[in-house]
Scaffold this active site. Structure first.
Site, PDB file in Angstrom:
ATOM      1  N   LEU A 122       0.787  -1.231   0.000  1.00 42.95           N
ATOM      2  CA  LEU A 122       0.000   0.000   0.000  1.00 42.95           C
ATOM      3  C   LEU A 122       0.822   1.284   0.000  1.00 42.95           C
ATOM      4  O   LEU A 122       0.312   2.333  -0.395  1.00 42.95           O
ATOM      5  CB  LEU A 122      -0.965   0.000   1.189  1.00 42.95           C
ATOM      6  CG  LEU A 122      -1.955  -1.180   1.221  1.00 42.95           C
ATOM      7  CD1 LEU A 122      -2.883  -1.058   2.412  1.00 42.95           C
ATOM      8  CD2 LEU A 122      -2.749  -1.262  -0.067  1.00 42.95           C
ATOM      9  N   HIS A 123       2.069   1.234   0.412  1.00 45.19           N
ATOM     10  CA  HIS A 123       2.835   2.487   0.466  1.00 45.19           C
ATOM     11  C   HIS A 123       3.245   2.968  -0.923  1.00 45.19           C
ATOM     12  O   HIS A 123       3.682   4.109  -1.071  1.00 45.19           O
ATOM     13  CB  HIS A 123       4.074   2.307   1.356  1.00 45.19           C
ATOM     14  CG  HIS A 123       5.310   1.853   0.637  1.00 45.19           C
ATOM     15  ND1 HIS A 123       5.464   0.570   0.172  1.00 45.19           N
ATOM     16  CD2 HIS A 123       6.441   2.522   0.297  1.00 45.19           C
ATOM     17  CE1 HIS A 123       6.649   0.458  -0.408  1.00 45.19           C
ATOM     18  NE2 HIS A 123       7.261   1.621  -0.359  1.00 45.19           N
TER      19      HIS A 123
ATOM     20  N   ASP B  94       8.421  -7.235 -12.230  1.00 48.93           N
ATOM     21  CA  ASP B  94       9.647  -7.024 -11.459  1.00 48.93           C
ATOM     22  C   ASP B  94      10.596  -8.213 -11.477  1.00 48.93           C
ATOM     23  O   ASP B  94      11.431  -8.352 -10.594  1.00 48.93           O
ATOM     24  CB  ASP B  94       9.309  -6.663 -10.011  1.00 48.93           C
ATOM     25  CG  ASP B  94       8.490  -7.743  -9.307  1.00 48.93           C
ATOM     26  OD1 ASP B  94       8.175  -8.761  -9.949  1.00 48.93           O
ATOM     27  OD2 ASP B  94       8.160  -7.565  -8.123  1.00 48.93           O
ATOM     28  N   THR B  95      10.474  -9.083 -12.493  1.00 50.45           N
ATOM     29  CA  THR B  95      11.408 -10.211 -12.581  1.00 50.45           C
ATOM     30  C   THR B  95      11.983 -10.299 -13.998  1.00 50.45           C
ATOM     31  O   THR B  95      11.283 -10.017 -14.975  1.00 50.45           O
ATOM     32  CB  THR B  95      10.719 -11.550 -12.247  1.00 50.45           C
ATOM     33  OG1 THR B  95       9.669 -11.798 -13.198  1.00 50.45           O
ATOM     34  CG2 THR B  95      10.141 -11.527 -10.843  1.00 50.45           C
TER      35      THR B  95
ATOM     36  N   CYS C 172      14.668  -4.851 -29.142  1.00 49.85           N
ATOM     37  CA  CYS C 172      13.866  -5.528 -28.123  1.00 49.85           C
ATOM     38  C   CYS C 172      14.680  -5.624 -26.832  1.00 49.85           C
ATOM     39  O   CYS C 172      15.832  -5.179 -26.757  1.00 49.85           O
ATOM     40  CB  CYS C 172      13.446  -6.915 -28.607  1.00 49.85           C
ATOM     41  SG  CYS C 172      14.798  -8.108 -28.702  1.00 49.85           S
TER      42      CYS C 172
ATOM     43  N   CYS D  88      12.338  -5.811  -4.551  1.00 46.50           N
ATOM     44  CA  CYS D  88      12.083  -4.680  -3.656  1.00 46.50           C
ATOM     45  C   CYS D  88      11.772  -5.166  -2.250  1.00 46.50           C
ATOM     46  O   CYS D  88      11.934  -4.431  -1.284  1.00 46.50           O
ATOM     47  CB  CYS D  88      10.950  -3.811  -4.207  1.00 46.50           C
ATOM     48  SG  CYS D  88       9.353  -4.645  -4.295  1.00 46.50           S
TER      49      CYS D  88
ATOM     50  N   CYS E  97      14.573 -10.661 -32.454  1.00 47.90           N
ATOM     51  CA  CYS E  97      14.213  -9.741 -33.537  1.00 47.90           C
ATOM     52  C   CYS E  97      15.255  -9.672 -34.650  1.00 47.90           C
ATOM     53  O   CYS E  97      15.123  -8.861 -35.571  1.00 47.90           O
ATOM     54  CB  CYS E  97      13.953  -8.340 -32.982  1.00 47.90           C
ATOM     55  SG  CYS E  97      15.431  -7.521 -32.308  1.00 47.90           S
TER      56      CYS E  97
ATOM     57  N   CYS F 269      19.428 -14.143  10.309  1.00 49.85           N
ATOM     58  CA  CYS F 269      19.124 -13.142   9.283  1.00 49.85           C
ATOM     59  C   CYS F 269      17.610 -12.988   9.230  1.00 49.85           C
ATOM     60  O   CYS F 269      16.900 -13.420  10.140  1.00 49.85           O
ATOM     61  CB  CYS F 269      19.704 -13.536   7.925  1.00 49.85           C
ATOM     62  SG  CYS F 269      18.977 -15.024   7.210  1.00 49.85           S
TER      63      CYS F 269
END
Length: 477
Positions: free
Chosen positions: A127-128, A186-187, A235, A252, A327, A430
């Site tokens: 949501l941010h 995002d990948t 491309c 992210c 291409c 971690c």
């Protein structure tokens, strides 16, 4: 003979794409004619409809003149540009940080049809930055949440939800009926897939990405000419022939992102979308001679850095690579190969498998660690910015980035107290229990276990497991 076969294959591909484009245009014409007929007869009695045909005086509805007026008086747009927007069909793949602002401005500009592709559900951590979603929409499909907002913004747009992820099997069916595609994913694997299907179907592609405080934007396959035509735009494979190593790709969720930064990149995607449509750079509107003029829209990459004194920088890109798999003149890409699964994008980009380098006896659960009387030395290998958010009492911070790729020697572990007894255990923790395993293994290989005197292990599942098993109040970020 080989050259003749290659030319024949290229022509076959072009025929397939041309036939698909012709079918799409026929469908679009039928829809426009049906819509015009319905608008012209609306409000008339049956006798009036049959007695006197109605000629539509204005190409837009009265409310649309008010809605888009400030936009239409911009000299580069005008009424013709607005009509091109209304006739265009835009597909946004990814309804997240990039897709949300892009969709809002594209819908607001008055595009005719806007399709949204995303198989995920809204999470509170979205949501941010994903501005079309609200707290009330958590748990719902992102495409449904986004379209609900967009309808309230502009009801004149035809919204088409595609509530699934884009795959090699469904890509043609989804992308075929649109004029322009925005890659808001995002990948790396999705970026190569989207670029490939845009080459095959001759669709311009606007691709963007963002991480932490930086972003980049590229307009690809513009002009959208068949594979092998050097006048076409490059491309994604032309710009990035090889994907980055899987272990170097940071999401992210791991690297962080400022909402306003990804918002800037999404807005820029909307700007490029409007430009391409209004300037007639889509096959649906362009003059054939203009489409072939690659000089009208030279390819470049726009780089954005929020922390720089000069936040924007433009890098000129080369034209299509002659040997490009997608291409180039000897392209090995085909719709049949795509659908058959011959192209494994996950394998091509490399799959960063979950870390599993320790034996069970070298790991300890969060609850068992809590009950230990001798906790020895607890090393937290998250980055300092995360350590500052929350940390376990008595732990020391040694960021993984400072030791990544190193082989431990005496000089590398100055953070181990000199007075630490040889039999005092060392525990590594971690965020999720991956980096801690790597550090644990290297400590053991470096001989810091002093044979069997010292136990060295990690907390299984990391601090996420600590929240689940020990302390429910632990901040989840």
């Amino acid at each position: 003979m080989e050259s003749a076969n290659a030319s024949a294959e290229a022509l076959r591909k072009q025929i397939v794409c041309t036939e698909a484009e012709l079918a799409r245009l026929k469908l679009q014409l039928a829809q426009v004619e049906a819509g015009a007929s319905a608008q012209e007869t609306d409000g008339l009695s049956i006798d009036e409809q049959s007695a006197s045909p109605v000629t539509k005086k204005w190409p837009l509805l009265p409310e649309e003149y008010k809605r888009y007026g400030r936009q239409m008086i911009v000299p580069s747009i005008g009424i013709q540009g607005q009509l091109k927007l209304k006739e265009s069909k835009v597909l946004i793949i990814g309804a997240g940080g990039l897709g949300c602002p892009a969709a809002a401005y594209i819908a607001g500009a008055g595009v005719g049809t806007l399709g949204l592709v995303d198989g995920d559900e809204v999470e509170i951590s979205n949501l941010h930055r994903q501005i079309l979603h609200t707290s009330a929409k958590v748990g719902t499909k992102k495409v449904d949440s986004a379209i609900s907002f967009l309808k309230s913004l502009n009801p004149h747009v035809n919204y088409v939800p595609h509530p699934s992820h884009l795959t090699p099997q469904n890509a043609e069916e989804i992308v075929l009926n649109y004029d322009l595609v925005l890659d808001c994913t995002d990948t790396p694997s999705s970026r190569y897939l989207i670029s490939d299907i845009c080459i095959l179907l001759q669709k311009p592609l606007i691709s963007a990405s963002a991480l932490r405080t930086d972003g980049q934007l590229i307009v690809l396959n513009s002009p959208p000419l068949p594979a092998g035509d050097p006048a076409g735009g490059p491309c994604y494979r032309c710009v990035f022939p090889k994907p980055p190593p899987a272990e170097s790709v940071v999401s992210c969720g791991d690297g962080g992102i400022i909402g306003a930064v990804v918002g800037v990149m999404g807005v820029l995607q909307a700007v490029e979308t409007i430009k391409l449509i209004v300037q007639g750079k889509l096959k649906a509107f362009a003059d054939p001679n203009e489409v072939r003029d690659g000089k009208t829209n030279p390819a470049s990459m726009l780089l954005f850095s929020a922390n720089s004194s000069q936040p924007f920088r433009n890098v000129r890109l080369r034209t299509r690579r002659a040997g490009c798999f997608a291409c180039g003149k000897d392209s090995g890409l085909s719709l049949e190969g795509l659908k058959s699964g011959n192209l494994d994008y996950v394998l091509f980009c490399g799959l960063a498998s979950s870390v599993d380098v320790l034996n069970p006896e070298e790991r300890i659960s969060a609850s068992d660690f809590r009950d230990l009387k001798n906790k020895g030395l607890l090393v937290d290998v998250r980055e300092k910015v995360q350590f500052d958010i929350c940390s376990l009492e008595g732990s020391i911070n040694v960021p993984f980035s400072t030791i990544q790729g190193k082989t431990f020697g005496e000089a590398d572990v100055g953070w181990i107290p000199q007075d630490l007894p040889e039999d005092a255990p060392i525990y590594v923790v971690c965020r999720l229990g991956n980096d801690s395993q790597v550090v644990t293994r290297r400590l053991k290989e470096g001989g810091f276990g002093h044979g069997e005197k010292r136990y060295i292990g990690d907390i299984k599942g990391g601090l996420k497991a600590w929240k689940e098993q020990v302390d429910a109040s632990w901040p989840e970020y």
